[in-house]
Design a protein around this motif. Structure first.
Motif, PDB file in Angstrom:
ATOM      1  N   GLN A 220      11.159   2.066  -3.373  1.00 34.33           N
ATOM      2  CA  GLN A 220       9.809   2.584  -3.146  1.00 34.33           C
ATOM      3  C   GLN A 220       8.830   1.983  -4.153  1.00 34.33           C
ATOM      4  N   THR A 221       9.259   2.035  -5.411  1.00 31.45           N
ATOM      5  CA  THR A 221       8.383   1.560  -6.475  1.00 31.45           C
ATOM      6  C   THR A 221       8.008   0.092  -6.292  1.00 31.45           C
ATOM      7  N   PHE A 222       8.992  -0.634  -5.834  1.00 27.94           N
ATOM      8  CA  PHE A 222       8.753  -2.074  -5.810  1.00 27.94           C
ATOM      9  C   PHE A 222       8.367  -2.598  -4.427  1.00 27.94           C
ATOM     10  N   ARG A 223       8.097  -1.663  -3.495  1.00 30.39           N
ATOM     11  CA  ARG A 223       7.719  -2.189  -2.181  1.00 30.39           C
ATOM     12  C   ARG A 223       6.335  -2.819  -2.308  1.00 30.39           C
ATOM     13  N   PRO A 224       6.132  -3.937  -1.672  1.00 31.42           N
ATOM     14  CA  PRO A 224       4.880  -4.668  -1.853  1.00 31.42           C
ATOM     15  C   PRO A 224       3.746  -4.163  -0.967  1.00 31.42           C
ATOM     16  N   ASN A 225       3.953  -3.032  -0.258  1.00 34.17           N
ATOM     17  CA  ASN A 225       2.923  -2.496   0.623  1.00 34.17           C
ATOM     18  C   ASN A 225       2.549  -3.508   1.718  1.00 34.17           C
ATOM     19  N   GLU A 226       3.578  -4.180   2.188  1.00 32.53           N
ATOM     20  CA  GLU A 226       3.359  -5.228   3.186  1.00 32.53           C
ATOM     21  C   GLU A 226       4.005  -4.797   4.491  1.00 32.53           C
ATOM     22  N   ILE A 250       3.395 -14.236  21.844  1.00 33.10           N
ATOM     23  CA  ILE A 250       3.787 -13.236  20.844  1.00 33.10           C
ATOM     24  C   ILE A 250       3.474 -13.752  19.446  1.00 33.10           C
ATOM     25  N   ALA A 251       2.738 -12.976  18.694  1.00 30.07           N
ATOM     26  CA  ALA A 251       2.372 -13.363  17.334  1.00 30.07           C
ATOM     27  C   ALA A 251       3.102 -12.469  16.324  1.00 30.07           C
ATOM     28  N   THR A 252       3.664 -13.100  15.302  1.00 27.49           N
ATOM     29  CA  THR A 252       4.310 -12.327  14.233  1.00 27.49           C
ATOM     30  C   THR A 252       3.649 -12.693  12.914  1.00 27.49           C
ATOM     31  N   PHE A 253       3.274 -11.691  12.115  1.00 30.29           N
ATOM     32  CA  PHE A 253       2.640 -11.983  10.823  1.00 30.29           C
ATOM     33  C   PHE A 253       2.749 -10.774   9.891  1.00 30.29           C
ATOM     34  N   ASN A 254       2.483 -11.021   8.614  1.00 29.60           N
ATOM     35  CA  ASN A 254       2.526  -9.952   7.607  1.00 29.60           C
ATOM     36  C   ASN A 254       1.113  -9.632   7.165  1.00 29.60           C
ATOM     37  N   ILE A 255       0.860  -8.331   6.988  1.00 28.29           N
ATOM     38  CA  ILE A 255      -0.429  -7.965   6.399  1.00 28.29           C
ATOM     39  C   ILE A 255      -0.235  -6.973   5.248  1.00 28.29           C
ATOM     40  N   LYS A 256      -1.159  -7.014   4.330  1.00 27.60           N
ATOM     41  CA  LYS A 256      -1.179  -6.002   3.263  1.00 27.60           C
ATOM     42  C   LYS A 256      -2.178  -4.924   3.683  1.00 27.60           C
ATOM     43  N   LEU A 257      -1.855  -3.674   3.403  1.00 27.90           N
ATOM     44  CA  LEU A 257      -2.732  -2.610   3.879  1.00 27.90           C
ATOM     45  C   LEU A 257      -3.950  -2.390   2.976  1.00 27.90           C
ATOM     46  N   ARG A 258      -3.807  -2.787   1.730  1.00 32.14           N
ATOM     47  CA  ARG A 258      -4.867  -2.511   0.737  1.00 32.14           C
ATOM     48  C   ARG A 258      -5.220  -1.026   0.730  1.00 32.14           C
ATOM     49  N   ASP A 259      -6.481  -0.642   0.960  1.00 30.98           N
ATOM     50  CA  ASP A 259      -6.833   0.777   0.815  1.00 30.98           C
ATOM     51  C   ASP A 259      -6.785   1.553   2.131  1.00 30.98           C
ATOM     52  N   LYS A 260      -6.360   0.903   3.212  1.00 29.60           N
ATOM     53  CA  LYS A 260      -6.310   1.605   4.497  1.00 29.60           C
ATOM     54  C   LYS A 260      -4.997   2.369   4.684  1.00 29.60           C
ATOM     55  N   THR A 261      -5.048   3.437   5.518  1.00 37.25           N
ATOM     56  CA  THR A 261      -3.809   4.117   5.873  1.00 37.25           C
ATOM     57  C   THR A 261      -3.150   3.355   7.013  1.00 37.25           C
ATOM     58  N   GLU A 262      -1.918   3.767   7.346  1.00 35.36           N
ATOM     59  CA  GLU A 262      -1.203   3.083   8.418  1.00 35.36           C
ATOM     60  C   GLU A 262      -1.934   3.244   9.752  1.00 35.36           C
ATOM     61  N   ASN A 263      -2.421   4.458  10.021  1.00 36.73           N
ATOM     62  CA  ASN A 263      -3.110   4.712  11.285  1.00 36.73           C
ATOM     63  C   ASN A 263      -4.400   3.891  11.418  1.00 36.73           C
ATOM     64  N   SER A 279       6.148  -2.574  11.078  1.00 36.33           N
ATOM     65  CA  SER A 279       7.138  -1.970  10.182  1.00 36.33           C
ATOM     66  C   SER A 279       6.920  -2.427   8.747  1.00 36.33           C
ATOM     67  N   GLU A 280       7.235  -1.518   7.830  1.00 35.70           N
ATOM     68  CA  GLU A 280       7.035  -1.830   6.421  1.00 35.70           C
ATOM     69  C   GLU A 280       8.108  -2.799   5.930  1.00 35.70           C
ATOM     70  N   LYS A 281       7.700  -3.754   5.108  1.00 37.24           N
ATOM     71  CA  LYS A 281       8.688  -4.686   4.528  1.00 37.24           C
ATOM     72  C   LYS A 281       9.261  -4.046   3.262  1.00 37.24           C
ATOM     73  N   ILE A 282      10.577  -3.656   3.316  1.00 37.93           N
ATOM     74  CA  ILE A 282      11.237  -3.096   2.144  1.00 37.93           C
ATOM     75  C   ILE A 282      11.959  -4.252   1.459  1.00 37.93           C
ATOM     76  N   PRO A 283      11.793  -4.412   0.167  1.00 35.73           N
ATOM     77  CA  PRO A 283      12.484  -5.534  -0.484  1.00 35.73           C
ATOM     78  C   PRO A 283      13.992  -5.305  -0.510  1.00 35.73           C
ATOM     79  N   SER A 284      14.756  -6.354  -0.275  1.00 36.36           N
ATOM     80  CA  SER A 284      16.211  -6.205  -0.414  1.00 36.36           C
ATOM     81  C   SER A 284      16.550  -6.219  -1.901  1.00 36.36           C
TER      82      SER A 284
END
Lengths: 299, 436
Positions: A220-226, A250-263, A279-284
């Motif tokens: 949790q601590t180290f998730r990059p919010n991506e 079909i497009a696949t990409f990563n985004i950072k949420l910054r100050d927005k909520t998921e909704n 889906s949230e990227k959890i670091p392995s």
């Protein structure tokens, strides 16, 4: 409650620091992952816990008592480099190790019988280690580690040298021991087994602890919010900064949420097409491990 | 303590149950009696099977008469050389001795003809018979009666007796002391090397197969080391005791068996010392030795032997264990063997050069006091009876020496068994001894 508590532990070999101010708390009944690159100080720490060598300073408490030789019978240890008496029979060998851990002769007999049965090597008890396959010898080694039913079991790289079938057997055995309330410490640099088994982890690098806590919390601590987003977009037009990978529409990409909520993010993304995945990227642990080691090595 | 006992038991049983131990233990003591038996058998075979051998003598001096023995008879037919040679050729005679007219002052030209090469024994038998006859003849010619000469022939034997300060007299004999010191000293020397090496190899095996890390998580390194040293020492003691029993019983049977069949006096003496009392007057040396042996306090000697046997083994055993812990393979051990080999060699050489020849010299005293040499050197003084002060000093120093060597070795062992793949030298070892 902590089964093992380490306070401010230091150990040096001549000019080389092996452990610097190590603090660790290992809770009862968990599987505790001790992680770190080779030479970080893991084996030294384990040897001190096993009272094979002495620390220069610091304290270790086993069930709130200062660690002392009476605790030897409650700790089990499987070293990374392991061995058995090659010319000794399986039975004699297991009895010997059991007795050295303080079991009475009759109890040792009973336990050895039980484990030979359980590990399915009863027919081999009169064979010498020389005559066993490597996997078979590893089973004997594992039995010798847990024969005295320790409260704390320390396994140094437990899966090295096992074939996948036997590694799976050992993995199940580890989970079963945890069920029985035994605390396990796994020292390893194999991250997939850490993710699969460990509840807690501590990471050691260059003699220092750099991270510890519950596995889930660390992640949790180290998730990059991506987040990874998958969108169907028929026009194939999306903002350039998203670094999109296309597969037909079909497009696949990563985004950072910054100050927005998921909704909020979702409703924003919906205008670009039909959302197929979000889906949230959890670091392995692997990524985390490499990231942390590099971070500490640079600084 | 329980754990040391477990280690001792494992070290002991794992060795004693090996087939090689059984073979070495049973066969080694059979070697000596077997060799003795083979010789006796051959000797007896010869005397049984050979028919009386007849030797034709042609003596142109008409002076020599050689007495016949069990094996050889001499015939005098007054023939000539050709006649004698023909008898040998036709196989009627074993040999033919030709004595030409000789000058008694310078006898020469005597020849023996035989169908095969005669034995040395036989030739010297002939030579001494002829020599005696010539001597007698010459004495007679110079007017001396040979009977008178032999009546004056005397044998001198000095018996040495030690007087201790209480006035007690004790027979001693350098030969007996030499034999006892020699055999017990060498036994201890061999024992230290053979079983010391076993300790070293055992430690290397545990270290290189990495069992040791599991072991020292269950017991202290010092307990492990002592368990190994004591366990292997017990193996050695067992082997030694079995040898003693086997050697004495097998020798007894071999000598007993041949003694029944061979009427020779010597064999009887070996088998049954009581018989010799009747021939005391004829063989004072043997009687003297027997008397000395009777005087030796064998219980004390055996106790002394066992003490130095074990003391020496424990002293050096600890060093062997330390060397095993410091190296990764037996081939690397050679470089550290010098500190063990040198004092043992000094003790061994000292035993032969000084102690056995002069047990009371200064050098002998110091060799038997210093713990590194005393286990071997003291045995050279043992059968003489060692002054109580010397014995007490030597024994206490050996105990201190063994405690010291174990302490030093324990420090090296403790660290060494966990160190792999590093080049170790004396400097590193010294650092280990100083640490902690």
């Amino acid at each position: 409650m902590e089964i093992l508590s380490i306070k401010n532990l230091n150990k040096a070999f001549g000019p080389n620091k092996a452990l610097t101010d190590i603090d660790l708390d290992i809770p009862q009944g968990v599987i505790y992952g001790l992680l770190g690159p080779n030479g970080a100080g893991k084996t030294t720490l384990i040897r001190i816990i096993n009272q094979i060598i002495e620390a220069d300073s610091g304290d270790i408490y086993f069930e709130n008592q200062i660690l002392n030789p009476n605790h030897i019978g409650q700790i089990g240890y499987l070293p990374e480099e392991r061995g058995l008496y090659k010319r000794m029979k399986v039975w004699d060998q297991l009895i010997y190790f059991a007795r050295l851990k303080g079991l009475s002769a009759s109890l040792a007999n009973e336990r050895v019988n039980f484990w030979l049965d359980k590990m399915d090597i009863k027919n081999w008890k009169d064979k010498r280690i020389d005559d066993l396959s490597k996997g078979m010898a590893q089973k004997v080694q594992f039995i010798s580690t847990i024969i005295h039913e320790p409260k704390l079991l320390i396994l140094d790289e437990p899966f090295s040298g096992f074939d996948p079938v036997n590694a799976d057997l050992i993995k199940n055995e580890i989970l079963e021991l945890k069920q029985k309330g035994i605390t396990l410490v796994l020292s390893t640099h194999r991250m997939e087994s850490v993710e699969l088994l460990c509840d807690h982890v501590a990471m050691i690098n260059r003699s220092k602890k750099i991270l510890d806590g519950k596995l889930s919390e660390i992640k949790q601590t180290f998730r990059p919010n991506e987040y990874e987003v998958i969108i169907r977009n028929e026009d194939r037009i999306l903002p350039e900064e998203w670094e999109v990978k296309w597969e037909d529409q079909i497009a696949t990409f990563n985004i950072k949420l910054r100050d927005k909520t998921e909704n909020e993010s979702l409703s924003y993304l919906m205008q670009f097409g039909e959302i197929l995945g979000f889906s949230e990227k959890i670091p392995s642990m692997e990524e985390l491990f490499i990231q942390q080691v590099n971070l500490n090595s640079d600084g | 303590m329980d754990k040391i006992w477990l280690v001792i038991k494992r070290e002991y049983l794992s060795r004693v149950q090996k087939k090689s131990f059984l073979l070495a233990t049973l066969l080694t003591p059979l070697i000596f009696p077997a060799i003795m038996g083979v010789f006796l058998w051959i000797a007896m075979d010869e005397s049984d099977n050979s028919a009386l051998r007849i030797i034709e003598v042609v003596d142109e001096n008409n002076m020599f008469f050689i007495e016949s023995s069990d094996q050889y008879a001499f015939s005098y037919a007054n023939g000539d050389t050709e006649y004698g040679k023909n008898l040998v050729k036709s196989g009627d005679r074993f040999g033919f001795l030709y004595i030409p007219k000789i000058d008694l002052n310078n006898p020469s030209g005597i020849v023996f003809y035989g169908d095969s090469n005669p034995s040395m024994n036989f030739i010297s038998y002939l030579e001494s018979s002829l020599k005696r006859r010539i001597e007698e003849q010459r004495l007679y010619e110079s007017g001396i009666d040979p009977e008178v000469i032999s009546a004056y022939r005397t044998k001198v034997n000095i018996r040495s007796i030690t007087l201790d300060n209480s006035g007690e007299e004790k027979f001693t004999d350098a030969t007996v002391n030499y034999a006892i010191g020699f055999s017990t000293g060498i036994l201890i020397y061999i024992f230290i090397f053979v079983y010391g090496n076993q300790i070293m190899h055992g430690v290397i095996e545990e270290k290189s197969s990495r069992i040791v890390e599991i072991l020292v998580s269950s017991l202290k390194p010092f307990q492990l080391m002592m368990g190994k040293i004591i366990g292997i020492g017990a193996v050695g003691l067992t082997q030694f005791l079995i040898w003693m029993v086997l050697i004495s019983s097998v020798s007894f049977f071999v000598i007993g068996y041949f003694g029944m069949q061979m009427p020779q006096q010597q064999v009887m003496e070996m088998a049954n010392p009581q018989l010799t009392s009747s021939i005391n007057t004829e063989t004072p040396e043997i009687a003297g030795i027997l008397e000395v042996i009777k005087e030796i306090n064998f219980v004390k000697l055996a106790l002394t032997f066992i003490f130095y046997f074990l003391g020496g083994y424990l002293l050096y055993g600890a060093f062997f264990a330390a060397i095993g812990a410091a190296v990764d393979a037996p081939s690397e051990a050679q470089q550290f063997m010098l500190p063990i080999t040198i004092p043992l060699l000094i003790a061994y050489m000292g035993l032969f050069v000084f102690v056995l020849n002069d047990p009371n010299s200064n050098v002998s005293f110091w060799l038997s006091i210093v713990p590194f040499t005393s286990p071997i050197a003291m045995m050279g003084r043992a059968s003489y009876g060692i002054p109580l002060f010397d014995l007490a000093l030597s024994m206490s120093l050996l105990i201190i020496g063994f405690l010291f060597s174990t302490w030093v070795a324990g420090k090296i062992y403790r660290i060494g068994i966990l160190v792999h793949g590093t080049k170790i030298n004396y400097k590193t070892l010294w650092k280990w001894v100083k640490s902690g």
